[in-house]
Design a protein around this motif. Structure first.
Motif, mmCIF file in Angstrom:
data_model
loop_
_atom_site.group_PDB
_atom_site.id
_atom_site.type_symbol
_atom_site.label_atom_id
_atom_site.label_comp_id
_atom_site.label_asym_id
_atom_site.label_seq_id
_atom_site.Cartn_x
_atom_site.Cartn_y
_atom_site.Cartn_z
ATOM 1 N N ILE A 1 0.858 -1.193 0.000
ATOM 2 C CA ILE A 1 0.000 0.000 0.000
ATOM 3 C C ILE A 1 0.892 1.241 0.000
ATOM 4 O O ILE A 1 1.893 1.297 0.726
ATOM 5 N N PRO A 2 0.556 2.232 -0.828
ATOM 6 C CA PRO A 2 1.412 3.411 -0.944
ATOM 7 C C PRO A 2 1.702 4.114 0.395
ATOM 8 O O PRO A 2 2.823 4.594 0.583
ATOM 9 N N PRO A 3 0.758 4.142 1.360
ATOM 10 C CA PRO A 3 1.089 4.837 2.616
ATOM 11 C C PRO A 3 2.186 4.162 3.428
ATOM 12 O O PRO A 3 2.738 4.785 4.339
ATOM 13 N N ALA A 4 2.507 2.911 3.128
ATOM 14 C CA ALA A 4 3.544 2.216 3.916
ATOM 15 C C ALA A 4 4.379 1.327 2.999
ATOM 16 O O ALA A 4 4.235 0.099 3.002
ATOM 17 N N PRO A 5 5.288 1.926 2.213
ATOM 18 C CA PRO A 5 6.081 1.124 1.271
ATOM 19 C C PRO A 5 7.091 0.234 2.007
ATOM 20 O O PRO A 5 7.836 0.695 2.866
ATOM 21 N N VAL B 1 12.750 -1.581 8.146
ATOM 22 C CA VAL B 1 11.863 -1.054 9.193
ATOM 23 C C VAL B 1 10.400 -1.393 8.858
ATOM 24 O O VAL B 1 9.633 -1.790 9.734
ATOM 25 N N ILE B 2 10.043 -1.209 7.597
ATOM 26 C CA ILE B 2 8.684 -1.589 7.169
ATOM 27 C C ILE B 2 8.788 -2.900 6.387
ATOM 28 O O ILE B 2 9.448 -2.952 5.345
ATOM 29 N N ARG C 1 -7.474 3.711 9.690
ATOM 30 C CA ARG C 1 -6.949 3.581 8.317
ATOM 31 C C ARG C 1 -5.610 4.295 8.203
ATOM 32 O O ARG C 1 -5.504 5.490 8.472
ATOM 33 N N VAL C 2 -4.590 3.545 7.825
ATOM 34 C CA VAL C 2 -3.246 4.126 7.689
ATOM 35 C C VAL C 2 -3.204 4.994 6.435
ATOM 36 O O VAL C 2 -3.594 4.558 5.347
ATOM 37 N N ASN D 1 1.004 7.473 10.255
ATOM 38 C CA ASN D 1 -0.178 8.331 10.375
ATOM 39 C C ASN D 1 -1.411 7.527 10.021
ATOM 40 O O ASN D 1 -1.403 6.775 9.045
ATOM 41 N N PHE D 2 -2.441 7.688 10.814
ATOM 42 C CA PHE D 2 -3.711 7.017 10.481
ATOM 43 C C PHE D 2 -4.869 7.866 10.972
ATOM 44 O O PHE D 2 -4.689 8.776 11.792
ATOM 45 N N THR D 3 -6.039 7.586 10.407
ATOM 46 C CA THR D 3 -7.232 8.294 10.864
ATOM 47 C C THR D 3 -8.179 7.289 11.497
ATOM 48 O O THR D 3 -8.316 6.159 11.014
ATOM 49 N N ASP D 4 -8.784 7.694 12.598
ATOM 50 C CA ASP D 4 -9.847 6.878 13.183
ATOM 51 C C ASP D 4 -10.970 7.809 13.625
ATOM 52 O O ASP D 4 -10.985 8.981 13.242
ATOM 53 N N ALA D 5 -11.893 7.290 14.414
ATOM 54 C CA ALA D 5 -13.073 8.084 14.790
ATOM 55 C C ALA D 5 -12.682 9.382 15.483
ATOM 56 O O ALA D 5 -13.426 10.374 15.453
#
Ligand code: FAD
Ligand code: AMP
Length: 478
Positions: free
Chosen positions: A158-162, A167-168, A244-245, A258-262
């Motif tokens: 996924i582009p947000p976490a190559p 490390v990834i 969602r990352v 970075n991620f978004t939640d409620a």
């Protein structure tokens, strides 16, 4: 001179190697093409499952569970275990030896069954010709009466976490850590994310799982998924649903995610991040443009219920086609196709493929969930039995979870068996065997189960379907 075979299989994972062995056993002249090379540059058979999937992950799950038990659960048995430590490179080395044994074993089975191994990249050309390109770049063409495509799958990026495999990492990288990360992030609360997260959590990592969906384990029965979430959270896994990352940055051997939640935008810094957001079919350079084989809209090779592609004599099995991405599904498809090529009328029962998550407690199921059956308007009776009431589970100090049996309210036929608890996979298999033979809950209830066993929980849950459990109070019939 061009070599000719009755069957050429591309890919030697559980789909391909099993198909090749079965075809050879049925008297067909068979070759299998494999390109995967191990760290020593030698062709390794067994595919994702044996090299970087099922087997190595289970090796680490078993090692990490033993460590966790010794550290935290021996005292209750009166066993004093002081100074317990983990040598991660030794644990990873043990895993590597198991992989080597098993992949070597497949090579031995090829020899024993007379399967010709062709090392290199296979590509299907028009007219059932297959081009094989070796690692030295040399090519040869082989001809086949029948071709089985079994090229498997690989992790989704996924582009947000190559993934940088440092490390990834993806699932393959997460099987190779040489030390326990202090803070570990996992993107995706699917089977692979939960299993790998569990390994490193047991060894002491502080694990956060970020899952975009609001629902935990949507494919599982809701009652089981709820129990699982409660248990994993108690074990220390921080499972963030609806998260969602959206981005990440690697700096000085750490990654800021970075991620978004409620609650809006969030940030966490991890020492390692595992990306486990699913897998996609491998079809790169597998099919010549005039091969005639169709793909579906998601990039899977299009097949019918018998794994036949759009080209007569060309079949595809395993992760590269529709359905569950599971080794046993791939292998059974391989057997079915080999048998059909040999002229048998083999079929596969896609309704009874068991699913397993090898966490502790294990989660496993076969058949339909209570929610699926309700949606389909099927009236059901449900029986459950908690391991807390099982003498064998108590003896083993492993009393979390339950067995749930769902049966048709009219016919009593068992439609689903769902287990969270010790040896869930083995218990569900018993349910699957019964269901294949059309068992009723009453049939299971009438069978003699050894005492004391975990299997008795299946017996009691089947009895509970009709309010006849012995070792638990039965629910009053409405
Ligand atoms: P693969 O195993 O992916 O094999 C495909 C093979 O084809 C590979 O060796 C590849 O190198 C080769 N290949 C591809 N293209 C070519 C080409 N053009 N030429 C030559 N060779 C080619 N499943 C379970 O059932 N139980 C588990 O516990 C489980 N645990 C897992 C844990 C992890 C971490 C992962 C990643 C997966 C796990 N799986 C598990 C899934 C399982 O590994 C797959 O479902 C299974 O391997 C699929 O088999 P396959 O034969 O279709 O493909
Ligand atoms: P599975 O397909 O079972 O391996 O599970 C993968 C999981 O990853 C799914 O539950 C997805 O919802 C989840 N997922 C995919 N993309 C993201 C993302 N960007 N952030 C968090 N979770 C994700």
């Amino acid at each position: 001179m061009t070599q000719k075979f009755d069957v050429v299989v591309i890919g030697a994972g559980p789909g391909g190697y099993v198909a090749a062995i079965k075809a050879a056993q049925l008297g067909l002249k068979t070759a299998c093409i494999e390109k995967y090379q191990d760290k020593e540059g030698k062709t390794a058979l067994g595919g994702t499952c044996l090299n970087v999937g099922c087997i190595p992950s289970k090796a680490l799950l078993d090692s990490s569970w033993k460590y966790y038990e010794a550290k935290d659960h021996f005292a209750i048995h009166g066993i004093e275990a002081k100074g317990i430590t983990i040598d991660v490179p030794a644990m990873i080395g043990r895993k590597a030896n198991i992989v080597k044994n098993l992949t070597g074993g497949v090579a031995g089975l090829f020899k024993a069954n007379g399967v010709t191994l062709l090392e290199g990249h296979g590509k299907l050309l028009a007219g059932k010709q297959v081009e094989v390109t070796g690692s030295d770049g040399k090519t040869q063409i082989v001809e086949a009466e029948n071709v089985i495509l079994a090229s498997g799958s690989k992790p989704i990026d996924i582009p947000p976490a190559p993934v940088d495999q440092d490390v990834i990492v993806d699932s393959t990288g997460a099987l190779e850590f040489q030390s326990v990360p202090k803070k570990l992030g996992v993107i995706g609360a699917g089977v692979i994310g939960l299993e790998l997260g569990s390994v490193w959590a047991r060894l002491g990592a502080e694990v956060t799982v970020l899952e975009a969906l609001d629902k935990f384990l949507p494919a599982a029965d809701e009652q089981i998924a709820k129990e699982a979430l409660k248990t994993f959270t108690k074990q220390g896994l921080n499972i963030r649903l609806g998260a969602r990352v959206t981005g990440s940055e690697v700096k000085k051997k750490q990654v800021t995610v970075n991620f978004t939640d409620a609650d809006g935008e969030q940030t966490i810094v991890f020492d390692k991040l595992i990306v486990a957001v699913g897998r996609r079919p491998v079809t790169t350079d597998l099919l010549a443009s005039d091969s005639g084989v169709d793909m579906d809209e998601r990039g899977f090779i299009f097949v019918d219920d018998q794994c036949a592609t759009s080209v007569p004599g060309v079949y595809a099995v395993g992760d590269v086609v529709r359905g569950a991405m599971l080794a046993h599904k791939a292998s059974e498809e391989g057997v079915m196709v080999a048998e059909r090529i040999a002229g048998h009328k083999a079929q596969m029962n896609y309704d009874l493929i068991p699913s397993v998550i090898y966490t502790h407690p294990e989660i496993a199921w076969v058949g339909k969930t209570e929610q699926q059956l309700k949606t389909e308007g099927v009236a059901v009776n449900v029986g459950t039995f908690p391991f807390a009431a099982s003498g064998r589970a108590m003896a083993a100090n492993d009393t979390g979870g339950m067995v749930k049996v769902i049966a048709d309210a009219t016919t009593d036929r068992v439609l689903g068996v769902h287990v969270i608890g010790p040896s869930a996979a083995e218990l569900v298999q018993q349910g699957a065997i019964g269901m294949e033979f059309g068992t009723s809950a009453e049939d299971l209830g009438m069978m003699v189960f050894s005492h004391p066993t975990l299997s008795e929980a299946l017996h009691e849950a089947a009895l509970a379907v009709n309010g006849q459990a012995i070792h638990i109070a039965n629910r009053k019939k409405r």
